[in-house]
Design a protein around this motif. Structure first.
Motif, mmCIF file in Angstrom:
data_model
loop_
_atom_site.group_PDB
_atom_site.id
_atom_site.type_symbol
_atom_site.label_atom_id
_atom_site.label_comp_id
_atom_site.label_asym_id
_atom_site.label_seq_id
_atom_site.Cartn_x
_atom_site.Cartn_y
_atom_site.Cartn_z
ATOM 1 N N SER A 1 9.141 20.553 10.352
ATOM 2 C CA SER A 1 9.464 19.783 9.131
ATOM 3 C C SER A 1 10.708 19.076 9.551
ATOM 4 O O SER A 1 11.133 19.276 10.613
ATOM 5 C CB SER A 1 9.591 21.015 8.086
ATOM 6 O OG SER A 1 11.023 21.700 8.204
ATOM 7 N N ASP A 2 11.081 18.469 8.512
ATOM 8 C CA ASP A 2 12.472 17.687 8.409
ATOM 9 C C ASP A 2 13.613 18.223 7.773
ATOM 10 O O ASP A 2 14.718 17.628 7.191
ATOM 11 C CB ASP A 2 12.318 16.084 8.113
ATOM 12 C CG ASP A 2 11.719 15.926 6.700
ATOM 13 O OD1 ASP A 2 11.383 17.065 6.093
ATOM 14 O OD2 ASP A 2 11.523 14.761 6.418
ATOM 15 N N ILE A 3 13.417 19.782 7.236
ATOM 16 C CA ILE A 3 14.196 20.268 6.389
ATOM 17 C C ILE A 3 15.394 20.602 7.490
ATOM 18 O O ILE A 3 15.202 21.343 8.173
ATOM 19 C CB ILE A 3 13.724 21.425 5.777
ATOM 20 C CG1 ILE A 3 12.409 20.971 4.974
ATOM 21 C CG2 ILE A 3 14.592 22.405 4.906
ATOM 22 C CD1 ILE A 3 11.611 22.150 4.292
ATOM 23 N N LEU A 4 16.661 20.250 7.060
ATOM 24 C CA LEU A 4 17.991 20.594 7.712
ATOM 25 C C LEU A 4 18.589 21.767 7.072
ATOM 26 O O LEU A 4 18.788 21.555 5.719
ATOM 27 C CB LEU A 4 18.622 19.449 7.717
ATOM 28 C CG LEU A 4 20.058 19.542 8.702
ATOM 29 C CD1 LEU A 4 19.736 19.908 9.902
ATOM 30 C CD2 LEU A 4 20.832 18.097 8.514
ATOM 31 N N VAL A 5 19.055 22.950 7.538
ATOM 32 C CA VAL A 5 19.712 23.667 6.871
ATOM 33 C C VAL A 5 21.054 23.887 7.782
ATOM 34 O O VAL A 5 21.310 23.654 9.150
ATOM 35 C CB VAL A 5 19.023 25.316 7.236
ATOM 36 C CG1 VAL A 5 19.960 26.379 6.705
ATOM 37 C CG2 VAL A 5 17.752 25.295 6.587
ATOM 38 N N MET B 1 29.538 38.212 -2.856
ATOM 39 C CA MET B 1 30.664 37.919 -1.573
ATOM 40 C C MET B 1 30.972 36.392 -1.506
ATOM 41 O O MET B 1 32.170 36.560 -1.194
ATOM 42 C CB MET B 1 29.933 38.249 -0.173
ATOM 43 C CG MET B 1 29.711 39.911 -0.073
ATOM 44 S SD MET B 1 28.394 40.058 1.314
ATOM 45 C CE MET B 1 29.672 39.577 2.648
ATOM 46 N N HIS B 2 30.070 35.638 -2.028
ATOM 47 C CA HIS B 2 30.805 34.214 -1.896
ATOM 48 C C HIS B 2 31.279 33.700 -3.284
ATOM 49 O O HIS B 2 31.048 32.215 -3.349
ATOM 50 C CB HIS B 2 29.430 33.307 -1.176
ATOM 51 C CG HIS B 2 29.352 33.750 0.430
ATOM 52 N ND1 HIS B 2 28.391 34.781 0.588
ATOM 53 C CD2 HIS B 2 29.876 33.139 1.333
ATOM 54 C CE1 HIS B 2 28.533 34.793 1.808
ATOM 55 N NE2 HIS B 2 29.272 33.911 2.541
ATOM 56 N N LEU C 1 20.787 35.779 5.517
ATOM 57 C CA LEU C 1 21.396 34.956 4.481
ATOM 58 C C LEU C 1 22.850 34.866 4.621
ATOM 59 O O LEU C 1 23.558 33.877 4.157
ATOM 60 C CB LEU C 1 21.239 35.529 2.968
ATOM 61 C CG LEU C 1 19.534 35.889 2.471
ATOM 62 C CD1 LEU C 1 19.588 36.361 1.358
ATOM 63 C CD2 LEU C 1 19.339 34.238 2.476
ATOM 64 N N ASN C 2 23.330 35.808 5.440
ATOM 65 C CA ASN C 2 25.018 35.704 5.664
ATOM 66 C C ASN C 2 25.418 35.390 6.943
ATOM 67 O O ASN C 2 26.536 35.645 7.397
ATOM 68 C CB ASN C 2 25.496 37.004 5.232
ATOM 69 C CG ASN C 2 27.062 36.879 4.800
ATOM 70 O OD1 ASN C 2 27.458 36.085 3.995
ATOM 71 N ND2 ASN C 2 27.751 37.793 5.184
ATOM 72 N N GLY C 3 24.587 34.897 7.960
ATOM 73 C CA GLY C 3 25.031 34.482 9.049
ATOM 74 C C GLY C 3 23.863 34.137 10.205
ATOM 75 O O GLY C 3 22.768 34.366 9.749
ATOM 76 N N ALA C 4 24.252 34.044 11.421
ATOM 77 C CA ALA C 4 23.212 33.911 12.574
ATOM 78 C C ALA C 4 23.779 34.290 13.973
ATOM 79 O O ALA C 4 24.973 34.464 13.912
ATOM 80 C CB ALA C 4 22.883 32.380 12.523
ATOM 81 N N LEU C 5 22.756 34.476 14.697
ATOM 82 C CA LEU C 5 23.045 34.917 16.154
ATOM 83 C C LEU C 5 22.482 33.729 17.033
ATOM 84 O O LEU C 5 21.418 33.552 17.111
ATOM 85 C CB LEU C 5 22.483 36.184 16.465
ATOM 86 C CG LEU C 5 22.782 36.763 17.897
ATOM 87 C CD1 LEU C 5 24.355 37.301 17.949
ATOM 88 C CD2 LEU C 5 22.054 38.053 18.178
ATOM 89 N N VAL C 6 23.423 33.382 17.935
ATOM 90 C CA VAL C 6 23.045 31.934 18.460
ATOM 91 C C VAL C 6 23.468 32.324 20.154
ATOM 92 O O VAL C 6 24.395 33.166 20.426
ATOM 93 C CB VAL C 6 23.746 30.981 17.973
ATOM 94 C CG1 VAL C 6 23.364 30.206 16.671
ATOM 95 C CG2 VAL C 6 25.268 30.597 18.333
ATOM 96 N N ARG D 1 30.364 31.357 5.784
ATOM 97 C CA ARG D 1 31.439 30.976 4.878
ATOM 98 C C ARG D 1 31.227 30.132 3.650
ATOM 99 O O ARG D 1 31.680 30.399 2.567
ATOM 100 C CB ARG D 1 32.762 30.349 5.883
ATOM 101 C CG ARG D 1 33.135 31.156 6.798
ATOM 102 C CD ARG D 1 34.395 30.697 7.633
ATOM 103 N NE ARG D 1 35.309 30.137 6.672
ATOM 104 C CZ ARG D 1 36.082 29.093 6.371
ATOM 105 N NH1 ARG D 1 35.491 27.925 7.020
ATOM 106 N NH2 ARG D 1 37.076 29.155 5.670
ATOM 107 N N HIS D 2 30.307 29.443 3.989
ATOM 108 C CA HIS D 2 29.708 28.537 2.738
ATOM 109 C C HIS D 2 28.502 27.735 3.430
ATOM 110 O O HIS D 2 28.353 27.423 4.274
ATOM 111 C CB HIS D 2 30.970 27.239 2.471
ATOM 112 C CG HIS D 2 30.214 26.341 1.556
ATOM 113 N ND1 HIS D 2 30.466 26.427 0.156
ATOM 114 C CD2 HIS D 2 29.973 25.102 1.710
ATOM 115 C CE1 HIS D 2 29.800 25.336 -0.427
ATOM 116 N NE2 HIS D 2 29.456 24.668 0.512
ATOM 117 N N ILE D 3 27.540 27.803 2.329
ATOM 118 C CA ILE D 3 26.190 26.987 2.396
ATOM 119 C C ILE D 3 25.841 26.426 1.281
ATOM 120 O O ILE D 3 26.210 26.859 -0.036
ATOM 121 C CB ILE D 3 25.437 28.091 2.965
ATOM 122 C CG1 ILE D 3 23.898 27.401 3.105
ATOM 123 C CG2 ILE D 3 25.165 29.099 1.870
ATOM 124 C CD1 ILE D 3 22.950 28.177 4.004
#
Length: 123
Positions: free
Chosen positions: A61-65, A118-119, A34-39, A84-86
């Motif tokens: 799907s065509d769901i864009l995050v 946090m946000h 919920l608070n970030g990602a590893l790429v 930082r924002h979603i």
């Protein structure tokens, strides 16, 4: 090693894009929370700032995050990104993805409450 992680990470291999101003890099998402990602560090990755937009489409799907992120670490050909924002739609889809993979409703509710705290604008 002292584990400081506050959010459950789920393995989620998926194609993604990183954007810094007008530059776009193709990458692979390795895990998400919920608070970030590893790429994976994209080829010729050289952002002008540490603020990056991460976007990916959910499989089949065509769901864009999309989320505005901050680059917090770069190591072993991987980038750690903190949210930082979603937007509401993206966090709703991400919450469902985490819910399906965590399997513990109490843990998910606790993480959502922490994320909101946090946000929140007064932080």
């Amino acid at each position: 090693m002292n584990e400081r992680r506050q959010f459950s990470r789920i393995l989620f291999s998926n194609q993604a894009q990183l954007r810094c101003q007008e530059v776009v890099w193709q990458t692979t998402l390795l895990d998400i929370s919920l608070n970030g990602a590893l790429v994976v560090t994209p080829a010729q990755f050289a952002p002008e700032t540490r603020q990056l937009q991460l976007s990916f489409t959910l499989s089949d799907s065509d769901i864009l995050v999309q989320m505005e992120t901050q680059l917090v670490h770069q190591k072993d050909n991987q980038l750690g990104l903190a949210c930082r924002h979603i937007d509401v739609e993206s966090i709703s889809h991400l919450r469902r993805l985490v819910e399906l993979n965590v399997g513990d409703p109490a843990l998910l509710h606790r993480e959502l409450a922490l994320f909101i705290d946090m946000h929140s604008p007064e932080k």
